[in-house]
Design a protein around this motif. Structure first.
Motif, PDB file in Angstrom:
ATOM      1  N   MET A   1      90.322 -19.982  35.543  1.00 43.68           N
ATOM      2  CA  MET A   1      89.198 -20.266  34.675  1.00 43.68           C
ATOM      3  C   MET A   1      89.677 -21.043  33.442  1.00 43.68           C
ATOM      4  SD  MET A   1      86.444 -17.694  32.832  1.00 43.68           S
ATOM      5  CE  MET A   1      87.683 -16.565  32.338  1.00 43.68           C
ATOM      6  N   TYR A   2      90.786 -20.605  32.850  1.00 46.02           N
ATOM      7  CA  TYR A   2      91.315 -21.271  31.656  1.00 46.02           C
ATOM      8  C   TYR A   2      91.686 -22.713  31.964  1.00 46.02           C
ATOM      9  CZ  TYR A   2      94.278 -22.255  27.643  1.00 46.02           C
ATOM     10  OH  TYR A   2      94.843 -22.823  26.523  1.00 46.02           O
ATOM     11  N   ASP A   3      92.445 -22.921  33.033  1.00 40.52           N
ATOM     12  CA  ASP A   3      92.871 -24.272  33.382  1.00 40.52           C
ATOM     13  C   ASP A   3      91.694 -25.173  33.714  1.00 40.52           C
ATOM     14  OD1 ASP A   3      95.534 -23.637  33.008  1.00 40.52           O
ATOM     15  OD2 ASP A   3      95.889 -23.168  35.123  1.00 40.52           O
ATOM     16  N   GLY A   4      90.684 -24.635  34.362  1.00 41.06           N
ATOM     17  CA  GLY A   4      89.546 -25.434  34.774  1.00 41.06           C
ATOM     18  C   GLY A   4      88.549 -25.747  33.674  1.00 41.06           C
ATOM     19  N   CYS A   5      88.508 -24.936  32.635  1.00 44.58           N
ATOM     20  CA  CYS A   5      87.454 -25.089  31.627  1.00 44.58           C
ATOM     21  C   CYS A   5      87.952 -25.387  30.215  1.00 44.58           C
ATOM     22  CB  CYS A   5      86.589 -23.828  31.590  1.00 44.58           C
ATOM     23  SG  CYS A   5      85.713 -23.492  33.123  1.00 44.58           S
ATOM     24  N   ARG A   6      89.238 -25.190  29.952  1.00 47.59           N
ATOM     25  CA  ARG A   6      89.737 -25.312  28.583  1.00 47.59           C
ATOM     26  C   ARG A   6      89.417 -26.662  27.955  1.00 47.59           C
ATOM     27  NH1 ARG A   6      93.845 -27.649  26.263  1.00 47.59           N
ATOM     28  NH2 ARG A   6      94.844 -28.166  28.228  1.00 47.59           N
ATOM     29  N   GLN A   7      89.684 -27.752  28.677  1.00 45.81           N
ATOM     30  CA  GLN A   7      89.454 -29.085  28.112  1.00 45.81           C
ATOM     31  C   GLN A   7      87.984 -29.302  27.776  1.00 45.81           C
ATOM     32  OE1 GLN A   7      92.105 -30.172  26.866  1.00 45.81           O
ATOM     33  NE2 GLN A   7      92.380 -32.114  27.922  1.00 45.81           N
ATOM     34  N   GLU A  24      91.391 -23.137  17.359  1.00 45.62           N
ATOM     35  CA  GLU A  24      91.129 -21.744  17.009  1.00 45.62           C
ATOM     36  C   GLU A  24      89.903 -21.206  17.749  1.00 45.62           C
ATOM     37  OE1 GLU A  24      89.744 -19.234  13.094  1.00 45.62           O
ATOM     38  OE2 GLU A  24      91.042 -20.977  12.803  1.00 45.62           O
ATOM     39  N   VAL A  25      88.826 -21.985  17.793  1.00 48.43           N
ATOM     40  CA  VAL A  25      87.603 -21.537  18.464  1.00 48.43           C
ATOM     41  C   VAL A  25      87.823 -21.412  19.969  1.00 48.43           C
ATOM     42  CG1 VAL A  25      85.201 -22.132  18.974  1.00 48.43           C
ATOM     43  CG2 VAL A  25      86.090 -22.399  16.662  1.00 48.43           C
ATOM     44  N   VAL A  26      88.548 -22.351  20.571  1.00 51.15           N
ATOM     45  CA  VAL A  26      88.828 -22.277  22.008  1.00 51.15           C
ATOM     46  C   VAL A  26      89.668 -21.040  22.315  1.00 51.15           C
ATOM     47  CG1 VAL A  26      90.049 -23.398  23.916  1.00 51.15           C
ATOM     48  CG2 VAL A  26      88.552 -24.730  22.443  1.00 51.15           C
ATOM     49  N   ASN A  27      90.682 -20.776  21.501  1.00 51.35           N
ATOM     50  CA  ASN A  27      91.495 -19.571  21.708  1.00 51.35           C
ATOM     51  C   ASN A  27      90.652 -18.312  21.631  1.00 51.35           C
ATOM     52  OD1 ASN A  27      93.819 -21.075  22.051  1.00 51.35           O
ATOM     53  ND2 ASN A  27      94.465 -20.867  19.916  1.00 51.35           N
ATOM     54  N   GLU A  28      89.787 -18.252  20.639  1.00 54.62           N
ATOM     55  CA  GLU A  28      88.937 -17.074  20.485  1.00 54.62           C
ATOM     56  C   GLU A  28      87.933 -16.958  21.632  1.00 54.62           C
ATOM     57  OE1 GLU A  28      86.171 -14.955  17.082  1.00 54.62           O
ATOM     58  OE2 GLU A  28      87.523 -16.591  16.519  1.00 54.62           O
ATOM     59  N   THR A  29      87.432 -18.085  22.113  1.00 55.91           N
ATOM     60  CA  THR A  29      86.495 -18.092  23.243  1.00 55.91           C
ATOM     61  C   THR A  29      87.145 -17.496  24.483  1.00 55.91           C
ATOM     62  OG1 THR A  29      85.330 -20.026  22.399  1.00 55.91           O
ATOM     63  CG2 THR A  29      85.101 -19.558  24.747  1.00 55.91           C
ATOM     64  N   THR A  31      89.745 -15.565  24.519  1.00 54.67           N
ATOM     65  CA  THR A  31      90.059 -14.157  24.257  1.00 54.67           C
ATOM     66  C   THR A  31      88.848 -13.287  24.583  1.00 54.67           C
ATOM     67  OG1 THR A  31      91.638 -14.768  22.525  1.00 54.67           O
ATOM     68  CG2 THR A  31      90.778 -12.516  22.479  1.00 54.67           C
ATOM     69  N   VAL A  32      87.668 -13.754  24.173  1.00 61.40           N
ATOM     70  CA  VAL A  32      86.438 -13.031  24.513  1.00 61.40           C
ATOM     71  C   VAL A  32      86.247 -12.990  26.022  1.00 61.40           C
ATOM     72  CG1 VAL A  32      83.914 -13.111  24.355  1.00 61.40           C
ATOM     73  CG2 VAL A  32      85.291 -13.505  22.319  1.00 61.40           C
ATOM     74  N   ALA A  33      86.508 -14.115  26.690  1.00 62.22           N
ATOM     75  CA  ALA A  33      86.373 -14.160  28.150  1.00 62.22           C
ATOM     76  C   ALA A  33      87.342 -13.185  28.811  1.00 62.22           C
ATOM     77  CB  ALA A  33      86.609 -15.580  28.654  1.00 62.22           C
ATOM     78  N   TRP A  34      88.559 -13.095  28.297  1.00 60.27           N
ATOM     79  CA  TRP A  34      89.547 -12.181  28.858  1.00 60.27           C
ATOM     80  C   TRP A  34      89.084 -10.728  28.700  1.00 60.27           C
ATOM     81  CZ3 TRP A  34      93.491 -11.971  32.003  1.00 60.27           C
ATOM     82  CH2 TRP A  34      94.333 -10.865  31.967  1.00 60.27           C
ATOM     83  N   ARG A  35      88.571 -10.418  27.517  1.00 56.96           N
ATOM     84  CA  ARG A  35      88.098  -9.052  27.265  1.00 56.96           C
ATOM     85  C   ARG A  35      86.883  -8.696  28.107  1.00 56.96           C
ATOM     86  NH1 ARG A  35      88.479  -9.762  20.892  1.00 56.96           N
ATOM     87  NH2 ARG A  35      90.716  -9.505  20.660  1.00 56.96           N
ATOM     88  N   ARG A  36      86.065  -9.684  28.411  1.00 54.14           N
ATOM     89  CA  ARG A  36      84.815  -9.439  29.148  1.00 54.14           C
ATOM     90  C   ARG A  36      84.859 -10.103  30.524  1.00 54.14           C
ATOM     91  NH1 ARG A  36      79.868 -10.957  25.745  1.00 54.14           N
ATOM     92  NH2 ARG A  36      78.915  -9.905  27.505  1.00 54.14           N
ATOM     93  N   TRP A  47      78.667 -20.154  30.351  1.00 54.94           N
ATOM     94  CA  TRP A  47      78.896 -18.905  29.630  1.00 54.94           C
ATOM     95  C   TRP A  47      79.939 -19.105  28.536  1.00 54.94           C
ATOM     96  CZ3 TRP A  47      82.821 -15.425  28.641  1.00 54.94           C
ATOM     97  CH2 TRP A  47      82.437 -14.146  28.233  1.00 54.94           C
ATOM     98  N   LEU A  48      81.023 -19.803  28.878  1.00 62.81           N
ATOM     99  CA  LEU A  48      82.070 -20.075  27.889  1.00 62.81           C
ATOM    100  C   LEU A  48      81.540 -20.920  26.734  1.00 62.81           C
ATOM    101  CD1 LEU A  48      85.038 -20.825  30.308  1.00 62.81           C
ATOM    102  CD2 LEU A  48      84.839 -18.850  28.775  1.00 62.81           C
ATOM    103  N   LEU A  49      80.671 -21.864  27.047  1.00 61.52           N
ATOM    104  CA  LEU A  49      80.100 -22.693  25.980  1.00 61.52           C
ATOM    105  C   LEU A  49      79.181 -21.885  25.067  1.00 61.52           C
ATOM    106  CD1 LEU A  49      79.423 -26.044  27.864  1.00 61.52           C
ATOM    107  CD2 LEU A  49      81.337 -25.458  26.376  1.00 61.52           C
ATOM    108  N   VAL A  50      78.475 -20.915  25.641  1.00 58.70           N
ATOM    109  CA  VAL A  50      77.650 -20.029  24.805  1.00 58.70           C
ATOM    110  C   VAL A  50      78.543 -19.220  23.879  1.00 58.70           C
ATOM    111  CG1 VAL A  50      76.126 -18.010  24.839  1.00 58.70           C
ATOM    112  CG2 VAL A  50      75.703 -19.895  26.401  1.00 58.70           C
TER     113      VAL A  50
END
Length: 176
Positions: A1-7, A24-29, A31-36, A47-50
């Protein structure tokens, strides 16, 4: 997911708030995805963009975001050197026109054209129905066409229909 969506998440954040806060915002995004991780739907990009959008809204004052974005777009639209093709000056005029639009219009155009989201996916990001998004996107495209016709390329005043054609291509109308 990270590799496919990070850019794409990074590009979205840059388009909203500039490069200064994007990492910073991408890292936090993510992190939220990892937790959830169990809550992340398929495909994950909307979902990641939201999540990224909510992080921006919570962490940056709206005025600072607008000022940073306008500065970024204007830096992209710096006058081209004399030997650069005509398309560069048209791109510059289009970017300047984009910078004059309200933030909501810019977001819709960027989601549709630069992020390549479908109306249904973009509607999830901005929190409205797909039908409402289509209407808002249509109106944003019209405002961009008007702004682009008011900002002809620097070297020559191009006919309005020519800039409008470029504007339509730039905001994804060719995908219809």
């Amino acid at each position: 997911m990270y590799d496919g969506c990070r850019q794409r998440v990074w590009a979205y954040v840059v388009s909203r708030a500039g490069r200064q806060v994007a990492d910073e915002v991408v890292n936090e995004t993510f992190t939220v995805a990892w937790r959830r991780l169990d809550d992340v739907p398929e495909p994950p990009l909307p979902w990641l963009l939201v999540v990224a959008r909510n992080i921006l809204r919570d962490s940056i004052r709206a005025e600072a975001r607008r000022a940073s974005f306008a500065a970024e777009v204007m830096s992209w639209a710096q006058p081209a050197e004399a030997d650069i093709a005509e398309e560069v000056s048209e791109r510059s005029a289009l970017l300047k026109a984009l910078a004059t639009l309200p933030e909501d219009d810019r977001e819709l155009l960027i989601l549709a054209a630069w992020q390549g989201l479908t109306p249904a996916q973009a509607a999830v990001v901005v929190g409205c129905s797909p039908l409402t998004l289509r209407v808002r996107l249509h109106r944003a495209r019209r405002r961009l066409e008007l702004a682009a016709s008011a900002c002809p390329p620097a070297e020559e005043a191009a006919p309005a229909h020519r800039v409008s054609t470029r504007a339509r291509i730039a905001v994804g109308k060719e995908a219809r």
